[in-house]
Enzyme design. Structure first.
Site, PDB file in Angstrom:
ATOM      1  N   SER A   1       0.839  -1.207   0.000  1.00 40.53           N
ATOM      2  CA  SER A   1       0.000   0.000   0.000  1.00 40.53           C
ATOM      3  C   SER A   1       0.867   1.247   0.000  1.00 40.53           C
ATOM      4  O   SER A   1       1.993   1.243   0.496  1.00 40.53           O
ATOM      5  CB  SER A   1      -0.872   0.017   1.262  1.00 40.53           C
ATOM      6  OG  SER A   1      -0.076   0.346   2.386  1.00 40.53           O
ATOM      7  N   ASP A   2       0.321   2.327  -0.533  1.00 40.78           N
ATOM      8  CA  ASP A   2       0.967   3.609  -0.291  1.00 40.78           C
ATOM      9  C   ASP A   2       0.858   3.850   1.213  1.00 40.78           C
ATOM     10  O   ASP A   2       0.106   3.171   1.924  1.00 40.78           O
ATOM     11  CB  ASP A   2       0.274   4.718  -1.111  1.00 40.78           C
ATOM     12  CG  ASP A   2       1.187   5.920  -1.282  1.00 40.78           C
ATOM     13  OD1 ASP A   2       1.006   6.671  -2.241  1.00 40.78           O
ATOM     14  OD2 ASP A   2       2.123   6.080  -0.455  1.00 40.78           O
ATOM     15  N   TRP A   3       1.600   4.811   1.680  1.00 35.04           N
ATOM     16  CA  TRP A   3       1.714   4.997   3.128  1.00 35.04           C
ATOM     17  C   TRP A   3       0.387   5.481   3.719  1.00 35.04           C
ATOM     18  O   TRP A   3      -0.134   6.524   3.309  1.00 35.04           O
ATOM     19  CB  TRP A   3       2.866   5.954   3.419  1.00 35.04           C
ATOM     20  CG  TRP A   3       4.189   5.223   3.568  1.00 35.04           C
ATOM     21  CD1 TRP A   3       5.090   5.368   4.577  1.00 35.04           C
ATOM     22  CD2 TRP A   3       4.758   4.232   2.703  1.00 35.04           C
ATOM     23  NE1 TRP A   3       6.188   4.563   4.406  1.00 35.04           N
ATOM     24  CE2 TRP A   3       6.006   3.827   3.273  1.00 35.04           C
ATOM     25  CE3 TRP A   3       4.362   3.611   1.522  1.00 35.04           C
ATOM     26  CZ2 TRP A   3       6.842   2.875   2.687  1.00 35.04           C
ATOM     27  CZ3 TRP A   3       5.166   2.652   0.942  1.00 35.04           C
ATOM     28  CH2 TRP A   3       6.393   2.288   1.511  1.00 35.04           C
TER      29      TRP A   3
END
Ligand code: GLC
Length: 737
Positions: A260-262
């Site tokens: 996932s993106d952060w």
């Protein structure tokens, strides 16, 4: 003797010996052998970052990088150490240096797969030297919205074929350094406005024909990881969207893992296709996954598949077979930029510099002239844009210094940063040539206020440090005034994407080096003085005016104004030059996709289209591939390379844009009078097909295709056609023009 032998320390591979140690086995099989040997808790440890950690620390291994996954001590599996970004190793916290390379979009302007490989290799080496085994890049999102704040990071520009073709070598270059690349952001993260919540509505044909191809290029290169994006898609967050993640893994054949993106993880979405949560463990933690297993909404095989995908990427690029010491977080303190890296970064900035205009042979500059250098050429030199992709340069080659060094015997080089326009005009009026360095900037988290040079240089002092020092908000006025005072005015634009040039008709020459990286000054001086003949081409359109593609608020930034908002990709395939061609828009002050001049001239001739088919492909009346060949000749006075482009026009009934880029080739440097026979292979199954949303597959389009070959999307030199799907047997190549 024994002592001597012992003294030769044979580095110990990270992994403890086991059936997985056989390096002749495929990565997938080695990963499966390890997974079979892990306990449930050991498996679950790979699916998330450190508990409660949302940012990088400098204290210990478990949080030393931007992204961290603990290794497995029992089997001595190394930790996963992730770092930004797409244009180099982003040093945060400590001061040890790395190279600020040209940005992704800048590299796209080279249109040169070999350059993209060298870029990936140069960056990958520095990640490896820093103990990072994942590079969070390259960025591949299409420049759908000209004002998107992160277009500078994305190597696709406005065309899916360009993105797919350049993603392949970039990722290959990175992963050849034993560093896993990360294709991001999947998918429809094409704006920064409201990026955490905006919901993109994109029809299936547009997904597969416009936004997926760059990721397909990454998958074809064996990319080890993909980052799912912040935004929602059809109302469902990207990192828990079963439809798009299934399309990625099943339809497009992605074998690596989705991270996932952060903070873009919103649930324990392992069954939807998320494999790893970053930066911490709010949802993909052992307790929640075990609950899912107990309640039957998570399967053990899905857990095994996620872990296997993660370990497979580490086997595939060689992370697992490195000594444990390779991935030591203390390497973050190392200075990893090198003389060689500096030279390569300079060469990459040279080949990604685009000559937009050059009247009266203004360029290249002769030596010994009186030059007025104006604007951001000294303290305000612009080399990178902002956000997680920003790399602090270990030093900046300033154009003023490098021009002074290159100007030659008897030259007089004066400088004014353009804040005092009258003073700048004064200098320009008495110079042989005036060279104005203009710039604007953009950053992650916000879109640009406009495409004007006068917006963007002062947005965020902290973010931009000492770049754009001076009058970032009166540059158009400065250029117009200087051009009025000196007909030999040259403009160099360092920009994060598309930019308006209302004065382009009033100046003699224009170059853009986009976000050139720390070698900016050396590279631009090399081009200005003709040490290097520019060969770059625009990877996106430079418009004549704001919002020339008429994006309605419902398309960008999304409606209703309040959160969450929905953005509808109702333009479908008409992005960038596709829109300009469909609407017949001519260029007045702007420049078309694929445009880029040279200090020499090229002629195109002898276009051939050669159908070929083998075996059953012939029986089906379908050519296996088309070969388009033609000759490019240097008919000018100096050596130079040309990026020849091939555009296809589909049969009308296919409902495609007027022309689409389906091939390009950068010639070698041709001497005056020298020519090169260029051959471009079309794979009809991809290049002459459309996405059939009913069959959920590519469909060949029968009928007459236009073949256009030229120096840009608007500078077509040769035209021909071929008929697809009606020919069962190879035929002699025919001369079409
Ligand atoms: C950021 C970015 C992503 C980056 C990550 C880690 O929000 O969207 O590109 O790699 O977080 O910094």
């Amino acid at each position: 003797m024994v002592r001597a032998l012992l003294a030769i320390a044979v580095p110990v591979a990270a992994l403890v010996p086991g059936p997985w140690s056989d390096t002749s086995l495929p990565a997938q099989q080695r990963a499966a052998l390890v997974v079979a040997n892990l306990t449930l808790d050991e498996k679950l440890a790979f699916l998330h970052g450190p508990h409660g950690r949302n940012s990088q620390c400098t204290t210990d291994a478990k949080c030393a990088y931007v992204g961290n996954v603990a290794g497995n001590d029992r089997l001595d599996i190394p930790p996963i150490t992730m770092q930004d970004g797409p244009q180099g190793f982003r040093v945060t916290g400590n001061k040890a240096t790395s190279t600020a390379w040209p940005s992704g979009l800048t590299m796209a302007a080279s249109w040169d797969p070999d350059a993209l490989y060298a870029w990936g290799r140069g960056m990958g080496r520095e990640f490896y030297a820093k103990g990072a085994n994942v590079q969070l890049g390259p960025g591949l999102c299409l420049a759908r919205v000209p004002r998107n704040g992160r277009n500078f990071e994305y190597l696709s520009g406005e065309d899916p074929f360009l993105g797919a073709t350049l993603a392949f070598p970039a990722i290959s270059g990175i992963q050849a350094q034993k560093v896993v690349a990360n294709a991001k952001h999947f998918v429809f993260n094409n704006q920064e406005t409201n990026r955490l919540k905006v919901s993109a509505k994109v029809d299936e044909r547009t997904r597969f024909e416009m936004y997926y191809p760059p990721f397909q290029g990454a998958i074809d290169a064996g990319v080890g990881s993909v980052m799912c994006s912040y935004n929602r898609i059809g109302g469902t967050y990207s990192c828990e969207n079963p439809e798009t993640l299934r399309e990625l893994k099943e339809t497009m054949g992605f074998k690596g893992y989705v991270v996932s993106d952060w903070l873009a993880t919103h649930s324990t979405s392992l069954m939807a296709g998320l494999d790893m949560e970053m930066p911490s463990d709010r949802f993909m933690n052992p307790a929640m996954i075990k609950t899912g297993l107990e309640e039957g909404n998570i399967t053990a095989s899905a857990v095994d598949d996620s872990v296997a995908r993660i370990l497979r990427s580490m086997f595939d690029v060689g992370v697992m077979d490195e000594p444990s010491s390779t991935w030591d977080w203390k390497k973050l303190q190392k200075n990893v930029t090198t003389e060689e890296a500096a030279l390569v970064a300079r060469q990459l900035s040279q080949v990604s510099t685009v000559l937009l205009k050059n009247e009266g042979g203004t360029l290249p500059l002769a030596k010994g002239q009186k030059l007025a250098v104006l604007g951001f050429a000294d303290l305000g030199t612009v080399v990178h844009a902002g956000g997680s992709g920003k790399v602090m340069p270990s030093f900046v080659a300033k154009p003023l210094d490098t021009i002074r060094a290159a100007a030659g015997e008897g030259a007089e080089v004066s400088f004014n940063n353009g804040t005092d326009i009258a003073a700048a005009v004064e200098l320009a009026s008495s110079a042989d040539v005036a060279i104005i360095f203009v710039a604007t900037l953009s950053q992650e988290g916000r879109d640009r206020d406009s495409l004007s040079l006068d917006d963007g240089c002062v947005v965020n002092e902290r973010e931009y440090n000492d770049q754009c020092k001076g009058n970032g908000d009166r540059q158009n006025e400065l250029v117009a005034a200087v051009a009025a005072a000196n007909p030999k005015t040259v403009v160099v634009a360092s920009v994060p994407g598309a930019v308006l040039m209302p004065w382009s008709g009033d100046v003699a020459a224009i170059l853009t080096n986009f976000m050139p990286g720390q070698q900016a000054g050396f590279a631009i001086a090399d081009v200005l003085f003709g040490v290097v003949n520019p060969s770059g081409k625009l990877p996106l359109t430079f418009p004549n005016r704001e919002n020339e593609t008429e994006l309605a608020p419902s398309q960008w930034p999304g409606l209703p104004e309040n959160n969450p908002t929905e953005e509808t990709y109702s333009e479908e395939l008409l992005v960038g030059y596709r829109y300009y061609d469909a609407k017949g828009i001519e260029f007045t002050t702007g420049f078309p996709f694929g445009h880029g001049l040279s200090y020499t001239k090229f002629e195109y001739s002898d276009l051939y289209v050669f159908h070929d088919c083998l075996g059953e492909a012939c029986d089906l009346g379908r050519p296996l591939f088309e070969t388009v060949s033609f000759t490019v000749k240097n008919v000018g006075q100096v050596a130079g390379a040309e990026v020849a482009q091939l555009y296809l026009g589909f049969p009308k009934e296919a409902g495609e844009p007027p022309l689409q880029l389906k091939g390009f080739k950068k010639t070698k440097a041709l001497e005056p009078g020298q020519e090169e026979r260029v051959e471009i292979y079309l794979n009809p199954a991809r290049d002459a097909a459309i996405w059939d949303a009913r069959a959920h597959d590519w469909a060949l389009v029968p009928g007459l295709f236009d073949v256009k070959v030229g120096a840009s999307s608007r500078d077509i030199r040769l035209a021909g056609n071929f008929t697809q799907g009606m020919r069962a047997v190879p035929r002699e190549p025919e001369l079409l023009v």
